[in-house]
Structures are given as structure tokens and as C-alpha cells.
Design a protein around this motif. Structure first.
Motif, mmCIF file in Angstrom:
data_model
loop_
_atom_site.group_PDB
_atom_site.id
_atom_site.type_symbol
_atom_site.label_atom_id
_atom_site.label_comp_id
_atom_site.label_asym_id
_atom_site.label_seq_id
_atom_site.Cartn_x
_atom_site.Cartn_y
_atom_site.Cartn_z
ATOM 1 N N GLY A 1 68.915 28.335 33.358
ATOM 2 C CA GLY A 1 69.570 29.203 32.614
ATOM 3 C C GLY A 1 68.990 29.311 30.662
ATOM 4 N N MET A 2 68.485 30.609 30.660
ATOM 5 C CA MET A 2 68.231 30.949 29.763
ATOM 6 C C MET A 2 69.382 30.894 28.349
ATOM 7 N N ASP A 3 69.295 31.319 27.093
ATOM 8 C CA ASP A 3 70.018 31.599 26.041
ATOM 9 C C ASP A 3 70.036 33.024 25.893
ATOM 10 N N ALA A 4 70.928 34.134 26.168
ATOM 11 C CA ALA A 4 71.209 35.511 26.058
ATOM 12 C C ALA A 4 71.047 35.929 25.039
ATOM 13 N N GLU A 5 71.550 35.464 23.881
ATOM 14 C CA GLU A 5 72.238 35.644 22.410
ATOM 15 C C GLU A 5 71.377 35.712 21.631
ATOM 16 N N ARG A 6 70.134 34.914 22.044
ATOM 17 C CA ARG A 6 68.951 35.470 20.260
ATOM 18 C C ARG A 6 68.094 36.423 20.770
ATOM 19 N N PHE A 7 68.097 37.349 21.926
ATOM 20 C CA PHE A 7 68.153 39.179 22.222
ATOM 21 C C PHE A 7 69.230 39.935 23.038
ATOM 22 N N GLY A 8 70.195 39.569 22.393
ATOM 23 C CA GLY A 8 71.198 39.992 22.247
ATOM 24 C C GLY A 8 71.127 41.700 21.506
ATOM 25 N N ALA A 9 70.483 41.905 19.772
ATOM 26 C CA ALA A 9 70.742 42.476 19.183
ATOM 27 C C ALA A 9 69.522 43.554 19.866
ATOM 28 N N VAL A 10 68.775 43.341 20.402
ATOM 29 C CA VAL A 10 67.864 43.431 20.625
ATOM 30 C C VAL A 10 67.784 44.729 21.471
ATOM 31 N N GLY A 11 68.603 44.149 22.599
ATOM 32 C CA GLY A 11 68.810 44.189 24.204
ATOM 33 C C GLY A 11 70.277 45.760 23.690
ATOM 34 N N GLU A 12 71.099 45.559 22.884
ATOM 35 C CA GLU A 12 72.170 46.209 22.955
ATOM 36 C C GLU A 12 71.736 47.794 21.800
ATOM 37 N N GLY A 13 71.089 47.222 21.227
ATOM 38 C CA GLY A 13 70.181 48.115 20.226
ATOM 39 C C GLY A 13 69.622 49.507 20.926
ATOM 40 N N ALA A 14 69.562 50.722 20.611
ATOM 41 C CA ALA A 14 69.100 51.798 20.447
ATOM 42 C C ALA A 14 68.197 51.831 21.077
ATOM 43 N N ASP A 15 66.821 51.347 20.027
ATOM 44 C CA ASP A 15 65.737 51.677 19.460
ATOM 45 C C ASP A 15 64.942 51.216 20.253
ATOM 46 N N GLU A 16 63.883 52.203 20.664
ATOM 47 C CA GLU A 16 63.050 51.333 22.004
ATOM 48 C C GLU A 16 61.936 50.772 20.893
ATOM 49 N N GLY A 17 61.564 50.450 19.304
ATOM 50 C CA GLY A 17 60.715 50.420 18.949
ATOM 51 C C GLY A 17 59.488 51.290 18.728
ATOM 52 N N GLY A 18 58.241 50.823 19.863
ATOM 53 C CA GLY A 18 57.254 51.407 19.998
ATOM 54 C C GLY A 18 57.370 52.334 21.279
ATOM 55 N N PRO A 19 57.799 53.493 21.796
ATOM 56 C CA PRO A 19 57.885 54.147 22.992
ATOM 57 C C PRO A 19 56.393 54.412 23.433
ATOM 58 N N GLY A 20 55.638 54.061 22.535
ATOM 59 C CA GLY A 20 54.292 54.637 23.152
ATOM 60 C C GLY A 20 52.978 52.865 23.605
ATOM 61 N N THR A 21 54.138 52.017 23.280
ATOM 62 C CA THR A 21 53.412 50.539 23.196
ATOM 63 C C THR A 21 53.622 50.132 24.281
#
Length: 597
Positions: free
Chosen positions: A304-324
């Protein structure tokens, strides 16, 4: 119920691979009480102390399993063993005990030295010797210096030179014999612990070993001495780790061969005796089956791993650096950053604006620092016209960064920095960084090692290891197709939330604990065992409805003391600690005792 949690170099210490998983297990199952039986791996680990333990941890007993050059002080539980080779078995052993010791060590060492054509016979001799030494240690207060005495050295020497031994060990020299005896004592040191009594492992309802190998050895003895069920969980394979570490060891080839066979025989015995085995993935499961684990005893439970700490990134639409491209992990040769850098050179030819951000720190020791320096030099060589300042991001095609700075304050931000997460390993167990990327909804490109294919399950691209061209082609394919990246990222997050969360892990072990103890035998006090719990076996300490919200309606509840003890049964076995009467004695208990309470 009371769970005896067995660990080796992990929980409750602040360092160790099993620390986080064990802590989540203990805190996530509040209906159970845990007793910790921990083996420590170094003096430095003990100096760093324990994590803060929850109230449901009843007691902690620890013992060291260190190399002989280290200080052998410990916090209670083990009977000390010195770092010298004794000249004899000492005054503590009489003639009969010396004979027992010699016979058991001869059987065990003979099995370790046996050739490949005597595997089944060797396994029988190994178990006879192992449990014979365990019983001798229990009867005589530990093995003391016996395992490191001259008698043991002579037994090892004779076994190595006996006909039919393995070719590698046949040429072992006296220094090899001494080195193996020292390692043998360290591996078998748990036999001399004072954990094997009615107040120790005999008082628990279930032993749960957080790994195989040394951690499971006390569980084997608890099952043999008290009939306590043994559950073994392996997220990695200790035997595989030993094989991988052997070539880099300073020990000679004969000693490495002897140790490899010793660990193999111990792993086979653990898998054979365990009531249930829960591998963390199919990759581990295949190793367990290869070394004798019964398929009927195997049940895969993903860590089991803690999914909550990554929730904001996973649910966001922003891809960060799409060419990175982003790589995250410990910097060491097994991660094959060299192949990744060569692959990225190919990516840059196809996509000149692509970037690679490497987040991580080298593993402790000179090897990690040397490998990081080599990777930095290679990056400078592959991109001579562009700077590779580790602190700058700007226009640099490759950056080496650490998480925790102003630019990337935490792990989730590191995954958010790119559109594609890359794993380039040549050796991998359960790929934690890959699961974290999936929680973040990132498309992934990975090498086909360990449990990668099982984890990805079609939600990412997988290529052969040590193949920079294939790695580059997969990265370019995703960089050029944003819609495909989005689809794969969404599917990866859904898969991770379904299979790899803490909640699913706790739910699995909640059911496993109840199932194992429900099938375990029970006993009550007998004249031969006056310390056994009084009264006939009863199912539960608390009715299930006590856990429901609200207040229970008033009703008669019989206490354990109010229940009449049943007659002793010659074939009776252990009664679990949770077996306290609730609303009288169940029909099965009344039938077993021959009358009503």
C-alpha cells in the motif's frame, strides 16, 4: 487478537525498508494488538532510535544481527555472543549436550555443503540440524559461543572435504572455514534469543514476518514450539538480494557458495512451513515458487502507498513541462542512468526542445558518489555545447537536482515537472517511483525488469532494458502525442488507485488475519501446561456489532471468569488471546467441553 510482528533491520527503527509499511499496518488495524520482535542490522541503526509507536503496540523486544567487528550491545532479548573463535564447547555443555550439538551442526553443515544431486536429502538434514540446534538453545539457555568454537570449524572443514560436496567449496581453505563459521553464527543468532516462551512468542495468536530469511526464523520456532501460525510477507526477495550482493562481497568464492546454499535452504524451509505467504507482486511470487512455495499458500497483496500526497497533481489538468522527461530515484548503477543519457541524446535529435530532469541523490558510500560523477561527466560529453549546471534549469537539456529546494519543494512537484516519467533500471523489484508517477496521472516509459509490466498493466510503454534506442523511440512517441499521454496518464492513475493504495493493503491483511486465526487450533489449560488460559476455546473477545456506530443495547455479557472451565483434552492445542467468552460459551465450545457453562 495479538499479532507478533517480526522484522529484520526495519520497524520500529527510524531507518529500514520495511519501516513505513509496518507502521501503516500497525496504525491501520486498530482492532488488533501488536507485539514487535525486531532484529537490528547495525549500531548506527540503533543509535538513530525508533519511530514513535502507537498505543496498540504492546511491547517491543529487539536483538542485534551485526557483523562480528561491531559492538554487540543491544537492548534486550538476545544472549550475547562474542567475536572470537572459542577453543571448545565450554563447561556449560555436558557430554550429552556436546554430542547433541555435534550431531546437529554436522547435519546442518553437511546439507549446506552437499552437491546438487542430493538436494532433497540435504533439505531433510538441514531441518533436522536447524530445529535440533533450536531445541538445544532453548534447553540450555542459548548456544552461547558454541557455534563459533573450534568444534564447529572442524565440522565445516570435514564437510567441505567430504565426497560429493560442491566443487566450489571442496577447495575451501582454513581462512574460508573461519569466515563461514562467523557468518553461520550470525545467520543462526536468532536461535539463541529468549523470545521462545509463554510470555514471548508463545503468547501471540499469529506471527507475521515482514520479510523472509532471518526475520522469519523466530516465526519458524514459534510455530514449532507453540503451534503459532506463521504469515510471511515479502515485497522483495531476500534470497535474490543475497545473490546480487555476493559478487561485490570481499568474501572468497567458497564462502559465497556456502552462504548462498545456506540462505537457499533457509528460504525453502520458511516457504514450506509458512501457513500463508503474501508476495508483494508476481515477480516475487515466481521466486518463491521456484524455491518450493506451495501455490495454495500464495496470495499476492500489493504494497500500500499513500495516494493522497499526489492527489493535487493527479487530479490537475496541468502537465507541467509537456516536452520534459523526468527521472526520479536513487542514483546507482542498477538504475542505468548511462543508458538513459544515451537515449536522451537520440531524443534530442528528434525533438530539439526536449529536456531531461533527473531528481535524486546518490546511494550512501563511495560507489554512489562515483556513479553520479560519471553521469555528470557523460552528460557534459554528450551535450558539449550546452551547460549542465546542477543548480540551473533554464536552457540546460539535462539537470541533476535534489528534491526539497525552492524550485521543487516536494516529491509530487518533481513528478509534476514533466509530461513523461522514465524508468531506465536494469534491476528492479517493485517499482515504487513508477506507482507514484501513476498516482500523479503521468504517462510512463519503463524498462521491462522486475514487476514493471505487472504494475503498468498496459497504461504505459515498456521497452527492453539496456536498449537506449528503444527507450528513445518510446519517449519520442509520447512527446509527440499529447492526447495519448493524457489517455495513458488517466488510465495509469485509475489503475494505481484501484490496486496500490494503503486502503486495499489494509483490507487484505484484515481479512487474512481473521482467516488464519479462525483456522488455527486452540487449547485450554492442562496439567502439563498450567499456564494455558482457563476455560474452553471461545471465538471472539468482542462481538462484531461493538464496532458499529452508536451505543449497543444493554444485554447480558459473560466475562471470561464467569465461564466454567471445560475438562482438559489430551489433544487440545493453543487458545488465542482473543478467545474470551461473549454472551456465554458457543455451542462448539460446550460440545468440546462435554457440558454447558
Amino acid at each position: 487478537m495479538r499479532i507478533g510482528l517480526l522484522t529484520d533491520g526495519g520497524y520500529p527503527y527510524a531507518t529500514g525498508e520495511s519501516r513505513l509499511w509496518c507502521d501503516r499496518l500497525v496504525r491501520g488495524l486498530p482492532q488488533h494488538e501488536f507485539d514487535l520482535f525486531a532484529l537490528s542490522r547495525s549500531a548506527d541503526q540503533e543509535r538513530q532510535g525508533w519511530v514513535r509507536l502507537p498505543n496498540r503496540v504492546g511491547r517491543v523486544r529487539t536483538a542485534p544481527v551485526w557483523t562480528h567487528g561491531e559492538d554487540a550491545r543491544h537492548t534486550g532479548g538476545s544472549r550475547g555472543l562474542t567475536g572470537r573463535i572459542a577453543t571448545g564447547l565450554g563447561r556449560s555443555y555436558g557430554r550429552r549436550d556436546r554430542g547433541r550439538f555435534t550431531a546437529h551442526v554436522t547435519a546442518l553443515v553437511g546439507a549446506v555443503c552437499a552437491g546438487a544431486d542430493r538436494t532433497e536429502v540435504a533439505a531433510g538434514h538441514f531441518t533436522d540440524g536447524l530445529y535440533g540446534l533450536a531445541e538445544l538453545a532453548r534447553d540450555r539457555g542459548g548456544l552461547r559461543d558454541a557455534l563459533r568454537c573450534e568444534t564447529t570449524v572442524r565440522i565445516v572443514e570435514s564437510a567441505c572435504r567430504a565426497p560429493g560436496t560442491r566443487r566450489t567449496v571442496h577447495g575451501a581453505t582454513v581462512p574460508d572455514h573461519l569466515a563461514f563459521v562467523a557468518e553461520l553464527e550470525r545467520v543462526l543468532r536468532p536461535l539463541s534469543l529468549d523470545w521462545y516462551d509463554e510470555d514471548g512468542l508463545g503468547a501471540v495468536d499469529l506471527c507475521h514476518a515482514a520479510s523472509g530469511g532471518a526475520a522469519a526464523l523466530p516465526g519458524l520456532l514459534a510455530k514449532r514450539f507453540f503451534g503459532v501460525p506463521l504469515l510471511v510477507t515479502e515485497h522483495g526477495v531476500p534470497l535474490r538480494a543475497h545473490y546480487l550482493a555476493a559478487p561485490g562481497s570481499t568474501l572468497s568464492a567458497p564462502v559465497r557458495a556456502l552462504l548462498a546454499n545456506l540462505h537457499r535452504l533457509l528460504a525453502c524451509e520458511v516457504y514450506r512451513r509458512a501457513t500463508l505467504i503474501t508476495p508483494g507482486n508476481t515477480h516475487v511470487r515466481r521466486w518463491q515458487e521456484r524455491f518450493g512455495a506451495d501455490r495454495g499458500k500464495l496470495r499476492t497483496v500489493y504494497p500500500g502507498m499513500d495516494a493522497e500526497r499526489f492527489g493535487a497533481v493527479g487530479e490537475g489538468a496541468d502537465e507541467g513541462g509537456p516536452g520534459t522527461l523526468v527521472w526520479i530515484g536513487r542514483i546507482e548503477p542498477a538504475k542505468d542512468l548511462v543508458a538513459l543519457l544515451h537515449a536522451f541524446a537520440e531524443v534530442r535529435r528528434a525533438e530539439p526542445d526536449a529536456r531531461l530532469r533527473i531528481f535524486g541523490a546518490p546511494v550512501q558510500g563511495s560507489e554512489g558518489d562515483t556513479y553520479l560523477a560519471h553521469c555528470r561527466a557523460l552528460a557534459a560529453q554528450l551535450f558539449p555545447d550546452e551547460a549542465t549546471d546542477p543548480q540551473a534549469v533554464g536552457d540546460n537539456p539535462v539537470t541533476f537536482e535534489e528534491i526539497g529546494g525552492h524550485e521543487v519543494p516536494d516529491l509530487a512537484e518533481a513528478y509534476a515537472a514533466g509530461g513523461v516519467v522514465v524508468l531506465s533500471s536494469v534491476v528492479e523489484g517493485f517499482p515504487i517511483s513508477l506507482v507514484e508517477a501513476m498516482f500523479c496521472g503521468r504517462a510512463t516509459v519503463s524498462t521491462d525488469v522486475g514487476a514493471v509490466v505487472e504494475v503498468v498493466g498496459g497504461t504505459g510503454l515498456v521497452v527492453p532494458p539496456r536498449n537506449p534506442r528503444a527507450l528513445a523511440d518510446a519517449c519520442v512517441a509520447l512527446l509527440r502525442d499529447p492526447e495519448r499521454r493524457a489517455r495513458l496518464g488517466a488510465a495509469a492513475r485509475a489503475r494505481a488507485l484501484e490496486l496500490f493504495t494503503v486502503e486495499q493493503n489494509l483490507a487484505a491483511f484484515r481479512g487474512i488475519y481473521l482467516d488464519l486465526v479462525a483456522h488455527a487450533p486452540a487449547r485450554w489449560a492442562t496439567p502439563e501446561d498450567p499456564k494455558g488460559p482457563a476455560g474452553p476455546p471461545r471465538p471472539f473477545a468482542m462481538p462484531p456489532e461493538a464496532h458499529a456506530p452508536g451505543v449497543l443495547p444493554p444485554g447480558p455479557v459473560a466475562s471470561a471468569a464467569a465461564v466454567t472451565a471445560a475438562p482438559a483434552s489430551p489433544g487440545a492445542t493453543r487458545v488465542p488471546s482473543w478467545a474470551i467468552g461473549v454472551e456465554g460459551v458457543c455451542a462448539g465450545a460446550r460440545g468440546a467441553g462435554g457440558g454447558d457453562a
